[in-house]
Write an enzyme that holds these catalytic residues in place. Structure first.
Site, PDB file in Angstrom:
ATOM      1  N   PHE A 127       0.854  -1.185   0.000  1.00 25.28           N
ATOM      2  CA  PHE A 127       0.000   0.000   0.000  1.00 25.28           C
ATOM      3  C   PHE A 127       0.891   1.236   0.000  1.00 25.28           C
ATOM      4  O   PHE A 127       1.726   1.405   0.881  1.00 25.28           O
ATOM      5  CB  PHE A 127      -0.945   0.050   1.199  1.00 25.28           C
ATOM      6  CG  PHE A 127      -1.878   1.234   1.124  1.00 25.28           C
ATOM      7  CD1 PHE A 127      -3.014   1.202   0.326  1.00 25.28           C
ATOM      8  CD2 PHE A 127      -1.590   2.411   1.806  1.00 25.28           C
ATOM      9  CE1 PHE A 127      -3.852   2.306   0.213  1.00 25.28           C
ATOM     10  CE2 PHE A 127      -2.432   3.529   1.698  1.00 25.28           C
ATOM     11  CZ  PHE A 127      -3.564   3.463   0.900  1.00 25.28           C
ATOM     12  N   ASP A 214       9.335   2.530   1.946  1.00 27.55           N
ATOM     13  CA  ASP A 214       8.149   3.242   2.416  1.00 27.55           C
ATOM     14  C   ASP A 214       8.015   2.958   3.911  1.00 27.55           C
ATOM     15  O   ASP A 214       7.545   1.898   4.311  1.00 27.55           O
ATOM     16  CB  ASP A 214       6.916   2.766   1.636  1.00 27.55           C
ATOM     17  CG  ASP A 214       5.628   3.465   2.080  1.00 27.55           C
ATOM     18  OD1 ASP A 214       5.626   4.057   3.183  1.00 27.55           O
ATOM     19  OD2 ASP A 214       4.629   3.413   1.337  1.00 27.55           O
ATOM     20  N   LYS A 243       2.519   9.691   8.307  1.00 27.60           N
ATOM     21  CA  LYS A 243       1.750   9.263   9.487  1.00 27.60           C
ATOM     22  C   LYS A 243       2.242   9.802  10.834  1.00 27.60           C
ATOM     23  O   LYS A 243       1.824  10.862  11.248  1.00 27.60           O
ATOM     24  CB  LYS A 243       1.635   7.737   9.492  1.00 27.60           C
ATOM     25  CG  LYS A 243       0.775   7.216   8.327  1.00 27.60           C
ATOM     26  CD  LYS A 243       0.069   5.915   8.629  1.00 27.60           C
ATOM     27  CE  LYS A 243      -1.068   5.668   7.660  1.00 27.60           C
ATOM     28  NZ  LYS A 243      -0.701   5.022   6.405  1.00 27.60           N
TER      29      LYS A 243
HETATM   30  C1  LIG Z   1      -0.867   5.305   5.007  1.00 33.61           C
HETATM   31  C2  LIG Z   1       0.193   4.881   4.099  1.00 33.61           C
HETATM   32  C3  LIG Z   1       0.454   5.558   2.902  1.00 33.61           C
HETATM   33  C4  LIG Z   1      -0.408   6.711   2.415  1.00 33.61           C
HETATM   34  O1  LIG Z   1      -0.388   7.790   3.283  1.00 33.61           O
HETATM   35  P1  LIG Z   1      -1.497   8.950   3.131  1.00 33.61           P
HETATM   36  O2  LIG Z   1      -1.039   9.988   4.129  1.00 33.61           O
HETATM   37  O3  LIG Z   1      -2.813   8.350   3.457  1.00 33.61           O
HETATM   38  O4  LIG Z   1      -1.429   9.437   1.743  1.00 33.61           O
HETATM   39  C5  LIG Z   1       1.499   5.124   2.120  1.00 33.61           C
HETATM   40  N1  LIG Z   1       2.260   4.090   2.485  1.00 33.61           N
HETATM   41  C6  LIG Z   1       2.050   3.412   3.626  1.00 33.61           C
HETATM   42  C7  LIG Z   1       2.948   2.273   3.992  1.00 33.61           C
HETATM   43  C8  LIG Z   1       1.004   3.772   4.476  1.00 33.61           C
HETATM   44  O5  LIG Z   1       0.779   3.073   5.583  1.00 33.61           O
END
Ligand SMILES: *Cc1c(COP(=O)(O)O)cnc(C)c1O
Length: 392
Positions: A127, A214, A243
């Site tokens: 994701f 990420d 986050k």
């Molecule tokens: C939440 C998340 C995203 C996206 O972040 P947003 O602030 O919602 O755009 C991308 N990568 C990972 C691993 C995430 O947990």
């Protein structure tokens, strides 16, 4: 009828205030928050020192624009680089924007190296966000369906499968980067073999690819280190954060090091709000409070306590497939879809989440105490046992 676009299937609860790991709803009922706004409220709710720092900044400056120098950005970049051994930082407002920056950086890096159709390796069940490029990088058809044509330039491999990476390396000369979560969050708290990242680092070096991590969900102390890859010896070329970085104030970051450094030049990328003084002060104070209050150690201690407690109570119950994670990022995989557990927990005053249909996800704030962890175990375990004892 609400005038909000119908983008979320919301639970029937609205919170009015919070303190630490607790939230109160509009009827005065109290909830133990084991989600912290999906790994966002690192310091819990209404942390006094954090609020004081934000208040002080609010009365000075909220926003000026990246047309000017912003000393809070400089300080935050210095601190992020000191904690990560990375070399430069681009600031934005969210996770998908941080990944969008990483994807653009990788493409530009490819073009600078004579690759006209740069391709990024991404993972199944990954994701990375909801913008067009990041939903194309995401490995979940539900996120993509209806938004075709997807952005091209991605090839997908199974997570935690180094042989699959070698296969792509042998056949695809357009690869410029690999984008991977050190622990998949939305994908079901899936972890990597402890040698995987070192092996991937080696392949990236061999082929001149960027290793892009990420760490949007895993970063900022959640797994017991500042960044989850710091449980290994490797350094990424690019790392994305968001986050937990601002403890609730929106901020994201894309960091570069090694051969990724210096890729962006003026005019290549930007963001109007990105790194405004308020967001930077939120991030600086989040980092300082985590350090000062030893919250990474706490994440590790409480995370281990939680995993042990959950294992003791659920480990032998048929239907519990695996309990896994690191620090305060924990998944309990069941052998059947279990989304209804979210509502059952809510009724008991506990906020949890279910991801990938059958994984109960726990992401408490880094300030979670042992007492709160025990309360979480005491509410959650009977719910799961009872749920599993019912016929399918
Ligand atoms: C939440 C998340 C995203 C996206 O972040 P947003 O602030 O919602 O755009 C991308 N990568 C990972 C691993 C995430 O947990």
């Amino acid at each position: 009828m609400s005038h909000l676009m119908n983008t979320y299937a919301r639970l029937p609860v609205a919170f009015t205030h919070g303190a630490g790991a607790w939230l109160w709803d509009s009827k005065g009922k109290r909830y133990l928050d084991a989600m912290s706004g999906v790994a966002v409220n690192s310091l819990g709710h209404a942390h006094p020192q954090f609020i004081a720092a934000l208040n002080a900044q609010l009365s000075k400056l909220i926003h000026v624009s990246n047309l000017y120098q912003i000393s809070e950005q400089e300080q935050l970049a210095d601190q992020l680089c000191a904690l990560s051994s990375m070399q430069e930082v681009f600031l934005c407002n969210s996770g998908c924007e941080a990944n969008e920056a990483a994807i653009k950086l990788a493409r530009l890096y490819g073009h600078n190296n004579g690759i006209e159709m740069p391709t990024i390796i991404v993972m199944e069940k990954a994701f990375h966000g909801r913008t067009l490029a990041t939903l194309s990088a995401t490995g979940n058809r539900k996120v993509q369906a209806g938004f075709e044509p997807l952005v091209s330039g991605f090839v997908r491999v199974p997570y935690d499968d180094i042989e699959a990476i070698k296969q792509v390396a042998a056949h695809n000369p357009n690869v410029v980067a690999v984008l991977v979560e050190p622990i998949q969050g939305e994908g079901g708290i899936r972890t990597l073999d402890k040698h995987y990242l070192a092996q991937l680092r080696k392949i990236c070096d061999q082929y001149n690819w960027l290793l892009m991590l990420d760490e949007i969900q895993t970063g900022i102390g959640r797994t017991g280190k500042w960044f989850a890859h710091q449980h290994t010896e490797i350094l990424p070329d690019v790392m994305t954060l968001a986050k937990g970085l601002g403890s609730g104030v929106p901020i994201g970051a894309c960091l570069a090091a090694g051969k990724a450094t210096g890729t962006f030049k003026p005019g290549n990328h930007g963001s109007t709000f990105g790194g405004n003084p308020l967001a930077c002060v939120a991030a600086l104070n989040t980092l300082n409070i985590i350090e000062h209050d030893h919250l990474m150690q706490n994440a590790l201690t409480i995370g281990n306590f939680l995993q042990q407690g959950l294992r003791a109570r659920l480990g032998n119950i048929p239907g519990v497939v695996e309990i896994r994670g690191a620090g305060l990022m924990i998944g309990i995989e069941l052998n059947k879809p279990c989304t209804e557990l979210v509502k059952l927990a809510l009724a008991q005053g506990l906020l949890i989440n279910v991801t990938n249909d059958n994984v109960v996800r726990l992401l408490p704030a880094l300030i979670f105490s042992k007492t709160e962890a025990q309360q979480l175990i005491d509410i959650l375990c009977p719910l799961i046992s009872e749920f599993l004892s019912q016929p399918a």
